[in-house]
Design an enzyme around this catalytic site. Sequence first.
Site, PDB file in Angstrom:
ATOM      1  N   LYS A  60       0.803  -1.223   0.000  1.00  0.00           N
ATOM      2  CA  LYS A  60       0.000   0.000   0.000  1.00  0.00           C
ATOM      3  C   LYS A  60       0.839   1.279   0.000  1.00  0.00           C
ATOM      4  O   LYS A  60       0.375   2.347  -0.413  1.00  0.00           O
ATOM      5  CB  LYS A  60      -0.926   0.001   1.214  1.00  0.00           C
ATOM      6  CG  LYS A  60      -2.113  -0.940   1.106  1.00  0.00           C
ATOM      7  CD  LYS A  60      -3.165  -0.392   0.168  1.00  0.00           C
ATOM      8  CE  LYS A  60      -4.455  -1.173   0.243  1.00  0.00           C
ATOM      9  NZ  LYS A  60      -5.505  -0.603  -0.623  1.00  0.00           N
TER      10      LYS A  60
ATOM     11  N   SER B  83       0.845  -9.903  -0.286  1.00  0.00           N
ATOM     12  CA  SER B  83       0.627  -8.455  -0.270  1.00  0.00           C
ATOM     13  C   SER B  83       0.882  -7.778   1.060  1.00  0.00           C
ATOM     14  O   SER B  83       1.024  -6.554   1.107  1.00  0.00           O
ATOM     15  CB  SER B  83      -0.815  -8.150  -0.707  1.00  0.00           C
ATOM     16  OG  SER B  83      -1.742  -8.777   0.165  1.00  0.00           O
TER      17      SER B  83
END
Length: 521
Positions: free
Chosen positions: A65, A322
């Site tokens: 992110k 992720s």
Amino acid sequence: MNAVAITAEPTDRLSGHELLRQTVGARVYDVARETALEAAPLLSTRLGQPVLLKREDQQPVFSFKLRGAYNRMSQLDAEQRARGVIAASAGNHAQGVALAASRLGIRAVIVMPITAPQVKVEAVRRFGGAQVDVVLAGDSYSDAQAAAARLQAEHGYTFVHPFDDAAVIAGQATVGMEILRQHPGPLHAVFVPVGGGGLLAGVAAYIKALRPEVKVIGVQTCDSDAMVQSLDAGAPVTLSEVGLFADGTAVKRVGDLTFELCQRYVDDMVRVDTDAICAAIRDVFQETRSVPEPAGALALAGLKQYVATHGASDHPMVAIVSGANLNFDRLRFVAERAEVGEQREAVFAVTIPEERGSFRRFCAALDQRSITEFNYRIGSASEAHIFVGVQTTHRDERETLIEAFRSHGFGVLDLTDDELAKLHLRHMIGGSSPLARDELLYRFEFPERPGALTRFLGHMHPDWNISLFHYRNQGADYGRILVGIQVPRDERALFQAFLDTLGYPFRDESENPAYRLLLRE
């Protein structure tokens, strides 16, 4: 609930060429690093399929992110920087915004749900330092988003969207850019975890622009599948509820821009359950000795399911790991469910006669297999019920065990896929009660936070007696409760009206066969 509209920078339809240009020029490497693309030899051997892991858990904030947040904030003009920014996030986007704010000298207000894992809340404060104010509001991302909208309107902050923004998508697309640079040879598919769709949209658009033969496949949880449902419907849909286990992808509505890009460039979508994610978390640990969060292992769970369904390919498949912002306490739940998710454990309720030799015949039916769990309670003078977990090597072995039990004259229920049995009944085998007349059985979920169980109990109607109750803190972000309530038949309509006002997701388990066998009189 309906999300309150947040004012973001206007974005027109984004062409693949324009996104490619923005991705190549994205300012992510001021703070992010090019993460490793590593072989997973254990998994590759087991699946008969070359597997590569894209290690975004290696970022400074332990999540991809950071890429999109920094790229977006680095493009703010002087006036916008002076006003400051605001973001709503369950955790990983918040950490990216916090670190970007610290590096760029921009004040940031970050709104997080009260249910956000503590490890993520503390990380936001650590990465942001004096530049960041953390506001905790509501039980979900949607609640945090509504609070952020109010603060934005009041103070004129610039909103840094977690996924539905061209600059954010271009920043996330650099993950795809790195994959193609790190592995220029043939690839069969890249698997991408999906919440709002920013990572999937960016990676898919970039890869399809340069290597259209490579499949890009999104992965969502069965209980948070907004992108799957949106693509099926041909337009973004809003889910009424989302599961909270994979909190990083628990989004009720995907972005308009991310949906449009995914509709154009994504080849397929895969949905996986909680057990499959837990198994994938263990797989990543065994390969790397790092522990991803549930959303971080989502892509690998999808890859494994895809191989099981479609077969192996000669070319490698890539799973994007992720993120790794996992609360340590949640490992208890992950470890318990990983065996089932890997199809290495089968769970049964077996009924045996209360007579000499029955237990010996039961052991013979197991044929030297390892028992992972065993619960026994005398049921009556004529029969007993056993809740047993058995170590298996593949799913077909369940049928072999069922036939073995039946050949010995035992009744058997396969509970391996029964959520009620795995969450609750395995911890409370104790027989039925003749006092539990007119009993209804319900499962409830509620956001896990201090005092949540007490508040739940306070909502229970005083006119009906609670005849069964089971709650176990699993270290997750939501609590799960099993409740038996004695409701006379002529009051069932009133009881249904009561359920509709509770405000908690629920499921009627009164006819569940395991409950009727093990706990119902």
